[in-house]
Design a protein around this motif. Structure first.
Motif, PDB file in Angstrom:
ATOM      1  N   ARG A 125      51.333 -66.250 -22.072  1.00 37.65           N
ATOM      2  CA  ARG A 125      50.929 -65.930 -23.267  1.00 37.65           C
ATOM      3  C   ARG A 125      51.970 -66.682 -24.255  1.00 37.65           C
ATOM      4  N   ALA A 126      53.270 -66.349 -24.260  1.00 41.20           N
ATOM      5  CA  ALA A 126      54.596 -66.949 -24.867  1.00 41.20           C
ATOM      6  C   ALA A 126      54.405 -68.535 -24.809  1.00 41.20           C
ATOM      7  N   ASP A 144      45.177 -59.848 -12.543  1.00 46.59           N
ATOM      8  CA  ASP A 144      44.748 -61.222 -12.282  1.00 46.59           C
ATOM      9  C   ASP A 144      44.030 -61.891 -13.579  1.00 46.59           C
ATOM     10  N   ALA A 145      43.367 -61.246 -14.061  1.00 40.03           N
ATOM     11  CA  ALA A 145      42.338 -61.630 -15.333  1.00 40.03           C
ATOM     12  C   ALA A 145      43.212 -62.106 -16.387  1.00 40.03           C
ATOM     13  N   LYS A 146      44.050 -61.335 -16.717  1.00 37.85           N
ATOM     14  CA  LYS A 146      44.998 -61.540 -17.951  1.00 37.85           C
ATOM     15  C   LYS A 146      45.988 -62.806 -17.689  1.00 37.85           C
ATOM     16  N   ILE A 147      46.243 -63.000 -16.318  1.00 40.60           N
ATOM     17  CA  ILE A 147      46.913 -64.321 -15.881  1.00 40.60           C
ATOM     18  C   ILE A 147      46.176 -65.564 -16.110  1.00 40.60           C
ATOM     19  N   LYS A 148      44.968 -65.271 -15.680  1.00 43.47           N
ATOM     20  CA  LYS A 148      44.084 -66.464 -15.704  1.00 43.47           C
ATOM     21  C   LYS A 148      43.988 -66.914 -17.264  1.00 43.47           C
ATOM     22  N   ILE A 149      43.625 -65.929 -18.080  1.00 44.39           N
ATOM     23  CA  ILE A 149      43.045 -66.062 -19.523  1.00 44.39           C
ATOM     24  C   ILE A 149      44.376 -66.689 -20.177  1.00 44.39           C
ATOM     25  N   ASN A 150      45.695 -66.196 -19.851  1.00 40.06           N
ATOM     26  CA  ASN A 150      46.819 -66.890 -20.480  1.00 40.06           C
ATOM     27  C   ASN A 150      47.091 -68.130 -20.002  1.00 40.06           C
ATOM     28  N   ARG A 179      53.948 -59.454 -12.043  1.00 39.75           N
ATOM     29  CA  ARG A 179      52.618 -60.241 -12.189  1.00 39.75           C
ATOM     30  C   ARG A 179      52.479 -60.083 -13.835  1.00 39.75           C
ATOM     31  N   LYS A 180      53.037 -58.795 -14.400  1.00 32.97           N
ATOM     32  CA  LYS A 180      52.932 -58.826 -15.896  1.00 32.97           C
ATOM     33  C   LYS A 180      53.880 -59.629 -16.536  1.00 32.97           C
ATOM     34  N   ILE A 181      54.953 -59.982 -16.086  1.00 30.41           N
ATOM     35  CA  ILE A 181      55.848 -60.912 -16.520  1.00 30.41           C
ATOM     36  C   ILE A 181      55.160 -62.136 -16.527  1.00 30.41           C
ATOM     37  N   ALA A 182      54.651 -62.701 -15.498  1.00 30.67           N
ATOM     38  CA  ALA A 182      53.902 -63.964 -15.615  1.00 30.67           C
ATOM     39  C   ALA A 182      53.006 -64.087 -16.518  1.00 30.67           C
ATOM     40  N   THR A 235      34.435 -60.887 -17.733  1.00 29.80           N
ATOM     41  CA  THR A 235      33.566 -61.682 -18.886  1.00 29.80           C
ATOM     42  C   THR A 235      34.487 -62.544 -19.599  1.00 29.80           C
ATOM     43  N   THR A 236      35.594 -61.824 -19.921  1.00 32.08           N
ATOM     44  CA  THR A 236      36.599 -62.594 -20.882  1.00 32.08           C
ATOM     45  C   THR A 236      37.160 -63.763 -20.202  1.00 32.08           C
ATOM     46  N   VAL A 237      37.230 -63.575 -18.668  1.00 30.74           N
ATOM     47  CA  VAL A 237      37.678 -65.186 -18.362  1.00 30.74           C
ATOM     48  C   VAL A 237      36.859 -66.218 -18.438  1.00 30.74           C
ATOM     49  N   ARG A 238      35.508 -65.644 -18.119  1.00 28.04           N
ATOM     50  CA  ARG A 238      34.294 -66.786 -18.164  1.00 28.04           C
ATOM     51  C   ARG A 238      34.458 -67.264 -19.691  1.00 28.04           C
ATOM     52  N   ILE A 239      34.612 -66.543 -20.688  1.00 30.14           N
ATOM     53  CA  ILE A 239      34.467 -67.034 -22.094  1.00 30.14           C
ATOM     54  C   ILE A 239      35.684 -67.975 -22.107  1.00 30.14           C
ATOM     55  N   THR A 240      36.797 -67.470 -21.698  1.00 31.09           N
ATOM     56  CA  THR A 240      38.052 -68.367 -21.945  1.00 31.09           C
ATOM     57  C   THR A 240      37.928 -69.627 -21.395  1.00 31.09           C
TER      58      THR A 240
END
Length: 378
Positions: free
Chosen positions: A175-176, A274-280, A167-170, A351-356
């Motif tokens: 992001r990249a 999950d949140a990081k994947i959505k944000i990226n 998941r972190k790889i994804a 919150t950061t997901v909703r802001i993004t």
């Protein structure tokens, strides 16, 4: 003094010395948070890069590799002027370390982060390498095959929901990708690779209205749309009390793979990942909407509700009802229309997901006046 210390250490410290790992961690911290990279003179930056590249090309110690890659990632971020002469050597190294066959996963992930940082504002100086970086990044999200016309994405991986490393790889790959796409517009319009479908897969990965509601019931309530006669000041206060606070980030060292976690800690970690994947994924969508809005127009229906009035009706409370009572049950709500960005905006607990999501919607709407005017005429 710090810059001089980094320069002297890079020139004199052997890769095999026991202090090498600590020195790399110090370099990473200083270059990312403490000093401006512009304060490094060309010969000083060259010495640091030579030290890291020689170490990465020779060491077989995975922990030291991660420390060196982390330092390299900080050193190459938005630093095109000083690192352009090293592009061929960096490309060979990072393409090999970012390959899907590389284990352990945290070494590959740091190499992917390096690719993203190096592409930041690189412009035409890195033009010869964007397609190669794009291909290796896509290969971490799915099966990629070469064709006579270019790169072809065959199938997106089914990512295991419990494998934190994958998941972190994804997340790092998305992001990249957003950095690479922002520098080479042609990649977003490549007919052989439907990047929008790939982004859609990860933006809505593990999205479930039922899961959102279950999470909300165990924590703070989500923002809900209610009919009320309260004053604007009262409504503002209500919204503030209903927002879910941003969860604190984990403090465990990212160098080593995570140890065994309790069920509650594992669930919290999965939510953060999950949140990081959505944000990226949303950042990729934002870039595509800015550099190639015409490519995204035909795909709007995959991210926005077809009929906004139906979405609001299905996902809002009735007059006089309690904040947790909706017009439709969660099952009917999720089945009535496909998930959209408004699903994340309304239900996601981070919150950061909703802001993004808001920033993505702004990017999609900017410059779309002509497209919207044609749609309204039809």
């Amino acid at each position: 003094q710090v810059v001089e210390f980094l320069f002297l250490g890079s020139k004199s410290l052997p890769i095999t010395h026991e202090a090498c790992s600590a020195f790399c961690k110090f370099m990473s911290k200083q270059c990312s948070k403490q000093i401006r990279l512009t304060s490094l003179r060309s010969f000083q930056c060259d010495a640091c890069l030579q030290f890291l590249l020689q170490g990465l090309e020779s060491t077989q110690n995975d922990e030291l590799r991660v420390d060196m890659l982390r330092a390299l990632s900080a050193l190459v971020f938005d630093n095109t002027t000083n690192i352009s002469k090293f592009y061929p050597r960096l490309a060979i190294l990072l393409l090999s370390l970012a390959d899907p066959s590389v284990k352990p996963l945290y070494v590959r992930r740091m190499a992917i982060n390096c690719i993203g940082n190096m592409c930041t504002n690189a412009g035409v100086k890195l033009q010869a390498y964007y397609k190669d970086y794009y291909k290796v990044l896509l290969s971490n999200l799915g099966v990629v095959e070469d064709t006579s016309s270019g790169v072809l994405m065959v199938k997106t991986f089914d990512f295991p929901t419990s494998d934190s490393g994958v998941r972190k790889i994804a997340s790092s790959t998305l992001r990249a990708l957003h950095f690479v796409l922002s520098q080479d517009k042609s990649l977003a319009t490549d007919p052989l690779c439907d990047i929008i479908s790939i982004v859609h897969t990860f933006v809505f990965m593990n999205v479930s209205v039922q899961a959102y509601i279950a999470t909300a019931n165990k924590s703070a309530p989500l923002i809900t749309m209610t009919a009320s006669t309260s004053t604007p000041q009262q409504r503002t206060g209500q919204l503030r009390t209903r927002q879910t606070p941003i969860p604190s980030m984990p403090t465990a060292s990212p160098t080593l793979p995570p140890t065994s976690l309790s069920p509650s800690s594992l669930r919290t970690q999965l939510l953060k990942e999950d949140a990081k994947i959505k944000i990226n994924g949303l950042l990729c969508l934002t870039v595509i909407s800015k550099i190639s809005p015409r490519t995204l127009y035909p795909q709007w229906h995959r991210f926005l509700p077809d009929t906004m009035s139906i979405f609001i009706s299905n996902n809002s409370t009735g007059v006089g009802s309690t904040p947790t009572t909706y017009c439709l049950s969660p099952v009917l709500r999720s089945d009535n229309q496909p998930f959209s960005l408004f699903t994340l905006l309304l239900y996601d607990t981070t919150t950061t997901v909703r802001i993004t999501v808001c920033n993505t919607l702004i990017a999609m709407l900017e410059g779309s006046k002509q497209y919207l005017s044609i749609a309204s005429e039809r």
